[in-house]
Motif scaffolding. Structure first.
Motif, mmCIF file in Angstrom:
data_model
loop_
_atom_site.group_PDB
_atom_site.id
_atom_site.type_symbol
_atom_site.label_atom_id
_atom_site.label_comp_id
_atom_site.label_asym_id
_atom_site.label_seq_id
_atom_site.Cartn_x
_atom_site.Cartn_y
_atom_site.Cartn_z
ATOM 1 N N UNK A 88 7.300 3.069 9.718
ATOM 2 C CA UNK A 88 8.044 2.538 10.858
ATOM 3 C C UNK A 88 9.196 1.649 10.406
ATOM 4 N N UNK A 89 10.291 1.730 11.113
ATOM 5 C CA UNK A 89 11.457 0.892 10.785
ATOM 6 C C UNK A 89 11.157 -0.587 10.986
ATOM 7 N N UNK A 90 10.162 -0.903 11.821
ATOM 8 C CA UNK A 90 9.837 -2.308 12.068
ATOM 9 C C UNK A 90 8.666 -2.794 11.218
ATOM 10 N N UNK A 91 8.270 -2.021 10.197
ATOM 11 C CA UNK A 91 7.143 -2.401 9.342
ATOM 12 C C UNK A 91 7.493 -3.614 8.491
ATOM 13 N N UNK A 92 6.479 -4.451 8.215
ATOM 14 C CA UNK A 92 6.625 -5.564 7.284
ATOM 15 C C UNK A 92 5.793 -5.248 6.047
ATOM 16 N N UNK A 93 6.465 -5.198 4.906
ATOM 17 C CA UNK A 93 5.827 -4.670 3.703
ATOM 18 C C UNK A 93 6.438 -5.306 2.467
ATOM 19 N N UNK A 94 5.600 -5.550 1.472
ATOM 20 C CA UNK A 94 6.083 -6.003 0.164
ATOM 21 C C UNK A 94 5.681 -4.959 -0.867
ATOM 22 N N UNK A 95 6.650 -4.480 -1.647
ATOM 23 C CA UNK A 95 6.391 -3.458 -2.662
ATOM 24 C C UNK A 95 6.827 -3.996 -4.016
ATOM 25 N N UNK A 96 5.911 -3.950 -4.987
ATOM 26 C CA UNK A 96 6.234 -4.373 -6.356
ATOM 27 C C UNK A 96 6.277 -3.145 -7.260
ATOM 28 N N UNK A 97 7.390 -2.973 -7.974
ATOM 29 C CA UNK A 97 7.529 -1.906 -8.957
ATOM 30 C C UNK A 97 7.591 -2.499 -10.360
ATOM 31 N N UNK A 98 7.145 -1.709 -11.352
ATOM 32 C CA UNK A 98 7.249 -2.104 -12.753
ATOM 33 C C UNK A 98 8.319 -1.245 -13.424
ATOM 34 N N UNK A 99 9.199 -1.913 -14.160
ATOM 35 C CA UNK A 99 10.402 -1.237 -14.640
ATOM 36 C C UNK A 99 10.160 -0.249 -15.777
ATOM 37 N N UNK A 100 8.979 -0.262 -16.387
ATOM 38 C CA UNK A 100 8.711 0.667 -17.486
ATOM 39 C C UNK A 100 7.804 1.815 -17.071
ATOM 40 N N UNK A 113 14.497 -3.497 7.347
ATOM 41 C CA UNK A 113 14.784 -4.925 7.124
ATOM 42 C C UNK A 113 13.524 -5.731 6.814
ATOM 43 N N UNK A 114 12.354 -5.214 7.196
ATOM 44 C CA UNK A 114 11.117 -5.934 6.954
ATOM 45 C C UNK A 114 10.415 -5.562 5.668
ATOM 46 N N UNK A 115 11.012 -4.671 4.881
ATOM 47 C CA UNK A 115 10.416 -4.236 3.617
ATOM 48 C C UNK A 115 11.098 -4.951 2.460
ATOM 49 N N UNK A 116 10.316 -5.713 1.705
ATOM 50 C CA UNK A 116 10.824 -6.441 0.536
ATOM 51 C C UNK A 116 10.402 -5.703 -0.729
#
Length: 326
Positions: free
Chosen positions: A245-257, A274-277
């Protein structure tokens, strides 16, 4: 593969296909007490020959009535790291439902997500949680299914108020005939290996021992791994991410390797959310097991829990406060 992907993208957000139903459930492991609360393991059997085990944690210091739901990473069961994480979530005041991969036959990530909503409906009947509301967490495969849980939440009439997920993989299919992609994966093996050794070295002795149980080594688990593998590498996670959803609130962590996380593709998919970090940090895929990663997730959830326990409504949640915990 192209035919399967086309068929998947044609699945509407509100599918006419009814969800499976629970036909049997039983307690596989009775309540056992910890300082953080009580843990139980339940088996849920559905009417389509698929079952799930659920590690259900009831916090001894419940602070808010929103349930946290998670599902396991590829190759892992409910013990070891996943049980330890459940206990830490209970310690900060949440009840937790940690759900296994599907048992019985091959499924898709979307099917897993729909089945999880069915299981949550049953857990809601326990009366400890606000019905039709949840927070999702997950790493690797668990993060990929997390996209599905959110993307079909409206269909299942459940409000996912926040998702905190770590290093989802394969936004696009793994192409065995693509030499560049295969070379990148092979080249990342030394980084992943050293990353795992570094993470394990920093763990306290007790956790080193407990985490040995994370990967299950019995026939049923082997079948689960076999059945879950095609959906992980098919690119289905990317399809689900595009349905969040466009109104979802979410935090996503990626690892660069970790070349398998297709981070740039996911960032493109969420560019208008806008709510996805999204944060990218140093490390390979096994950094998802690190204490630092867990501590950041717990800090964000504890902050959210504090707001909810103070009577803040969903519309009043200060998600900016959570996004600053990196």
């Amino acid at each position: 593969m192209e035919k399967r992907r086309k068929e998947f993208t044609e699945i509407p957000l509100v599918s006419p296909i009814p969800n499976a139903k629970i036909i049997n459930q039983f307690n596989k492991r009775n309540n056992y007490q910890h300082p953080e609360g009580a843990l139980s393991v339940y088996r849920y059997e559905l009417d389509d020959e698929i079952s799930y085990d659920v590690l259900y944690g009831q916090s001894a210091s419940l602070r808010c009535d929103t349930l946290i739901v998670a599902t396991s990473s590829w190759l892992t069961g409910l013990e070891g790291f996943n049980e330890d994480l459940t206990l830490q979530l209970m310690d900060i005041g949440f009840d937790v439902a940690f759900i296994s991969t599907a048992i019985g036959k091959q499924t898709t990530l979307l099917k897993n997500a729909d089945d999880i909503h069915v299981i949550l409906d049953n857990i809601d009947k326990k009366g400890r949680h606000q019905e039709k509301q949840a927070i999702t967490i997950g790493a690797s495969r668990g993060a990929m299914v997390g996209f599905g849980i959110e993307s079909v939440s409206k269909k299942n009439e459940r409000n996912i108020i926040y998702s905190d997920i770590v290093d989802p993989c394969q936004a696009v299919p793994l192409a065995l005939r693509n030499p560049k992609q295969i070379f990148e994966y092979i080249r990342s093996v030394p980084d992943a290996t050293s990353d795992l050794c570094r993470v394990i070295a920093k763990l306290p002795l007790k956790k080193k021992v407990d985490y040995l149980k994370t990967i299950e080594l019995h026939p049923e688990s082997a079948l689960q791994i076999i059945h879950s593998t095609p959906s992980i590498f098919s690119g289905e996670a990317g399809e689900l991410a595009q349905k969040v959803s466009k109104d979802a609130h979410m935090h996503i962590r990626f690892f660069d390797k970790n070349p398998a996380n297709n981070a740039d593709t996911y960032k493109e998919y969420f560019a208008n959310h806008t709510g996805v970090v999204i944060e990218t940090v140093n490390g390979a895929h096994f950094s998802l097991l690190s204490q630092k990663t867990t501590e950041k997730t717990l800090a964000r959830l504890a902050t959210l829990g504090t707001q909810l326990s103070n009577g803040v409504t969903e519309d009043e949640i200060n998600f900016k406060e959570l996004s600053q915990i990196l």
